[in-house]
Design a protein around this motif. Structure first.
Motif, mmCIF file in Angstrom:
data_model
loop_
_atom_site.group_PDB
_atom_site.id
_atom_site.type_symbol
_atom_site.label_atom_id
_atom_site.label_comp_id
_atom_site.label_asym_id
_atom_site.label_seq_id
_atom_site.Cartn_x
_atom_site.Cartn_y
_atom_site.Cartn_z
ATOM 1 N N LYS A 475 0.836 -1.193 0.000
ATOM 2 C CA LYS A 475 0.000 0.000 0.000
ATOM 3 C C LYS A 475 0.873 1.246 0.000
ATOM 4 O O LYS A 475 1.772 1.376 0.820
ATOM 5 C CB LYS A 475 -0.893 -0.015 1.233
ATOM 6 C CG LYS A 475 -1.952 1.046 1.170
ATOM 7 C CD LYS A 475 -2.805 1.032 2.404
ATOM 8 C CE LYS A 475 -3.630 2.297 2.440
ATOM 9 N NZ LYS A 475 -3.941 2.685 3.798
ATOM 10 N N GLN A 477 1.509 4.959 0.754
ATOM 11 C CA GLN A 477 0.965 5.964 1.655
ATOM 12 C C GLN A 477 1.704 7.272 1.443
ATOM 13 O O GLN A 477 2.926 7.311 1.510
ATOM 14 C CB GLN A 477 1.122 5.475 3.085
ATOM 15 C CG GLN A 477 0.427 6.351 4.088
ATOM 16 C CD GLN A 477 0.376 5.668 5.454
ATOM 17 O OE1 GLN A 477 -0.318 4.669 5.660
ATOM 18 N NE2 GLN A 477 1.139 6.193 6.384
ATOM 19 N N GLY A 488 -0.482 -3.550 3.270
ATOM 20 C CA GLY A 488 -1.752 -3.326 2.616
ATOM 21 C C GLY A 488 -2.902 -3.741 3.502
ATOM 22 O O GLY A 488 -2.704 -4.322 4.571
ATOM 23 N N PRO A 489 -4.116 -3.450 3.061
ATOM 24 C CA PRO A 489 -5.266 -3.895 3.842
ATOM 25 C C PRO A 489 -5.259 -5.418 3.905
ATOM 26 O O PRO A 489 -4.899 -6.080 2.934
ATOM 27 C CB PRO A 489 -6.465 -3.371 3.051
ATOM 28 C CG PRO A 489 -5.942 -2.979 1.713
ATOM 29 C CD PRO A 489 -4.478 -2.734 1.847
ATOM 30 N N GLY A 490 -5.607 -5.964 5.040
ATOM 31 C CA GLY A 490 -5.582 -7.413 5.189
ATOM 32 C C GLY A 490 -4.257 -7.919 5.714
ATOM 33 O O GLY A 490 -4.065 -9.118 5.883
ATOM 34 N N GLU A 508 -8.997 -12.811 8.654
ATOM 35 C CA GLU A 508 -10.233 -12.098 8.959
ATOM 36 C C GLU A 508 -11.299 -13.047 9.487
ATOM 37 O O GLU A 508 -12.107 -12.676 10.332
ATOM 38 C CB GLU A 508 -10.779 -11.397 7.706
ATOM 39 C CG GLU A 508 -9.937 -10.238 7.215
ATOM 40 C CD GLU A 508 -8.767 -10.677 6.346
ATOM 41 O OE1 GLU A 508 -8.617 -11.905 6.147
ATOM 42 O OE2 GLU A 508 -8.006 -9.815 5.894
ATOM 43 N N GLY A 534 -6.909 -11.143 2.422
ATOM 44 C CA GLY A 534 -8.346 -10.901 2.454
ATOM 45 C C GLY A 534 -9.104 -12.145 2.860
ATOM 46 O O GLY A 534 -8.573 -13.022 3.542
#
Ligand SMILES: *[C@@H]1O[C@H](CO)[C@@H](O)[C@H](O)[C@H]1NC(C)=O
Ligand SMILES: *[C@@H]1O[C@H](CO)[C@@H](O)[C@H](O)[C@H]1NC(C)=O
Ligand SMILES: *[C@@H]1O[C@H](CO)[C@@H](O)[C@H](O)[C@H]1NC(C)=O
Length: 710
Positions: A475, A477, A488-490, A508, A534
């Motif tokens: 990710k 930034q 990153g997300p996840g 998750e 994810g």
């Protein structure tokens, strides 16, 4: 910006009368580079110096790339203005035809706006035409849609484009609304740029010209930024004073956030002096303290009426003392609070600009346990004394500056790491400049609020660099001075041995509250599958057992006189869900298995699995399969439990003895099962040797007992 002309007859700036050194003026410069056409960029690899304007919004710590436009008849823009459009002295909306830059989209970067940087000429110089103000040109360019302005000088010299002074109320009004940066270049550098628009033989349409204006290295950088703000407590200087008050008020919270760990701030006040020979004059007595040593011009220009210069120097001194006391107690930001409150409550127009109001404000400062009125008064001392004041002496010294810093001669002035700040006095622009004074990539968090360029947008270097990272830091930034790649997300950052960083996948399915997951993951016949970075939902999972028990054994039994169906189909959804949540492959997990229900024992009949009750079903607990009471003794399980306990206790008992015991037990079990079956099951195939029942092989015997089946 405060005019010193009114009382210049008598008062002089400390710097002029204090030394013979010629006033020094440092011009702050950034860089201008051609980025397209490539050949031109190559021909001028170092680019050009550009002087910063003392208004507008320079993008300290950042850069601005844009398409250069020059509204000139010889350069493809046949609009007519008075004077010519290239001077930008007339609103472009009044040009004929009106000229407007449209934020068109860039075909190379869909969805991205094109920035325009307008090239305008200084002047005009012709006798019959008054040159217009720099700020006016920039304002007109901004109104026409430009994101930046480059003013070309009419000679090969640099200068700082100043804002119009405070007496020019009209231009001062739009000055505050200028939100774009402005730069100044020399005549010959300007000519290089203009030549890029020229048609060349055989090339009817010259290439678009793109330039980059860069403010990255205008100010010196440091781990801890030292900055100073030269101001004045005078509140009768119209828009200039209002702007200062507004700035101080807006800056209170961020000053508090940065002061100490990040920045070291000092407020300063410009001091005027009265020449020795005039010290006893009415002018100097009215405008100065310490017998003519430290002065400020009368705020209303009338020595006999209203407030006098003396009142202002005195308040300036008080504010210096507030800072001194606050700073010594480790709460330097209290100066900001004091100045804001004083500005709000002790106004000249309300006749409140006095010691009483000042001391009340000082006492009312929140949490003022750090100082007392007595200390404040002691710091100010006797203002009528015919002696030097150490605080004001050091102010004058600082005001004169040195060969590096230059002098301070206008209000307000901001110096950051000893470099002069150029631009308008506003929260955003000043904070951005302070942030540009930090060592690169070591800026405090507060700087993100004013970061200039978005280094992470689609197609940018930051975006593609991070996307290609193998450690999960995919990710991009935005940071104040560029970008950084983060998990990153996840993913979650894990710092391993030796500070080695790694992004770990977040599960998750396990760590998220069920209510926060997609309902397609949490329904009865749904599963949540963890994936790298994810999770996925698997919905509508087949229920095999709903279709004729998937071919597994089934049987109808009478329990307590009622007929009941038992079957061996076991739904594996729980196992499946568990494997999915752990991110395990699901192909190997069958959705059902054939397993006898708890109260049944499995046996093979011609290679086909079948089930037989362990005991009287009425006495069997359907959930646990434990038989209790009833006839035929206490079911097999109890015996087994005993055996196991005995076995555990007598772990040393020889194997042979144990096997014998087991065999005996099993034969007892066979008897038991046979008895039960005879009673409860329609035993059709009662064929066997010696009239014996064709006994199913008990799974427990596992072939240890000689078969008796056919
Ligand atoms: C400047 O901006 C203010 C508020 O944003 C607005 O009221 C004012 O009309 C503007 N001035 C000019 C000259 O556009
Ligand atoms: C400054 O840093 C110290 C230690 O790093 C921290 O405890 C303190 O809260 C910080 N002060 C401010 C005002 O952020
Ligand atoms: C403010 O305090 C700091 C640390 O105590 C000191 O180094 C600095 O010189 C002080 N500034 C002024 C203007 O007194």
């Amino acid at each position: 910006m405060v005019s010193s002309t009114r009382l210049a007859v008598v008062l002089g700036l400390a710097v002029l009368s204090g030394s013979l050194v010629q006033a020094r003026f440092v011009i702050e410069q950034g860089g201008l580079k051609i980025s397209f056409p490539k050949a031109a960029a190559k021909a001028h690899p170092k680019g050009f110096d550009m002087s910063l304007a003392n208004f507008g919004a320079p993008k300290y710590g950042g850069s601005l790339m844009g398409k250069l436009v020059y509204v000139d008849a010889d350069h493809g823009h046949p609009n007519t203005c008075i004077p010519s459009c290239n001077y930008a002295c007339q609103p472009f909306s009044q040009a004929s035809p009106p000229f407007k830059l449209n934020p068109s989209t860039n075909p190379d970067r869909p969805g991205q706006r094109t920035n325009y940087i307008m090239l305008v000429d200084r002047g005009p110089l012709e006798d019959d035409m008054a040159p217009c103000k720099f700020a006016e040109k920039v304002w007109n360019a901004q109104e026409a849609g430009a994101q930046g302005v480059v003013v070309v000088n009419y000679e090969d010299k640099h200068t700082t484009m100043e804002a119009p002074d405070d007496q020019d109320e009209i231009s001062y009004r739009y000055l505050r609304n200028i939100t774009i940066p402005a730069a100044f270049i020399t005549k010959s550098d300007g000519q290089v740029l203009k030549d890029l628009f020229k048609k060349t033989p055989g090339n009817a349409q010259p290439d678009d010209v793109y330039v980059v204006l860069d403010w990255n290295d205008v100010l010196p950088r440091a781990r801890k930024v030292e900055w100073e703000f030269w101001t004045n407590s005078n509140d009768m200087c119209g828009a200039v004073c209002d702007v200062q008050k507004e700035f101080i008020k807006e800056f209170v919270p961020v000053a508090r956030e940065l002061e100490g760990n990040w920045t070291r701030f000092t407020p300063h006040y410009i001091v005027w002096v009265c020449p020795e020979s005039y010290r006893s004059s009415d002018e100097c007595q009215s405008q100065c303290i310490h017998n003519g040593r430290y002065c400020t011009p009368d705020p209303d220009g009338d020595l006999l009426a209203g407030y006098s210069g003396k009142d202002i120097v005195q308040e300036n001194l008080r504010q210096l003392c507030v800072f001194k006391l606050a700073n010594e107690s480790g709460v330097p930001w209290k100066w900001w609070e004091y100045s804001t409150k004083f500005g709000e409550q002790c106004k000249m127009v309300d006749n409140q600009y006095n010691e009483e109001c000042a001391e009340r404000v000082f006492n009312e400062l929140e949490g003022n346990t750090w100082s007392s009125l007595a200390k404040l008064r002691a710091c100010i001392g006797d203002v009528a004394a015919d002696a030097d004041n150490a605080l004001l002496e050091s102010e004058m010294k600082r005001q004169r500056g040195n060969s590096d810093t230059g002098e301070v001669y206008i209000l307000p002035t901001i110096r950051i790491n000893d470099g002069q700040y150029r631009g308008k006095l506003s929260y955003t622009e000043v904070l951005r400049a302070i942030c540009a004074g930090f060592t690169r990539n070591a800026e405090p968090k507060a700087c993100m609020r004013v970061a200039v360029d978005d280094s992470c947008r689609d197609g940018s270097l930051g975006h593609s660099t991070c996307a290609a990272r193998k450690d999960g830091k995919t990710k991009c930034q935005n940071t104040f001075s560029g970008y950084e790649c983060v998990c990153g997300p996840g993913f979650i950052l894990h710092v391993g041995e030796g500070g080695k960083e790694k992004c770990l996948n977040i599960n998750e399915c396990v760590s998220t509250e069920a209510a926060d997951l997609d309902p397609k993951c949490t329904c009865e016949r749904c599963a949540c599958k963890d994936t790298y970075g994810g999770y996925e939902c698997i919905a509508n999972i087949r229920d095999d057992c709903a279709h004729d028990y998937a071919g597994c054994w089934r049987g109808d039994f009478k329990v307590n006189g009622k007929s009941q169906t038992f079957h061996a189909c076991k739904d594996n959804i729980a196992l499946y869900k568990d494997a999915a949540a752990r991110g395990k492959p699901l192909e190997d997990i069958p959705l059902h298995s054939c397993t006898c229900p708890p109260c049944f024992t499995e046996y093979m009949n011609n290679g086909k699995m079948e089930c037989v009750p362990k005991c009287d079903l009425a006495t069997c607990d359907a959930a646990t399969g434990i038989c209790s009471g009833g006839f035929g003794g206490s079911g097999g399980l109890h015996s087994w439990a005993v055996v196991l306990i005995v076995f555990a206790c007598l772990g040393v008992v020889g194997g042979a003895g144990f096997v014998a015991y087991r065999l005996r037990l099993r034969s007892a079990m066979h008897q038991e099962i046979r008895a039960i079956m005879a009673q409860y099951m329609p035993l059709e195939s009662q064929e066997g040797v010696n009239g014996e029942l064709a006994m199913p092989r008990s799974p427990a015997t596992n072939g240890a007992v000689p078969h008796t089946d056919v």
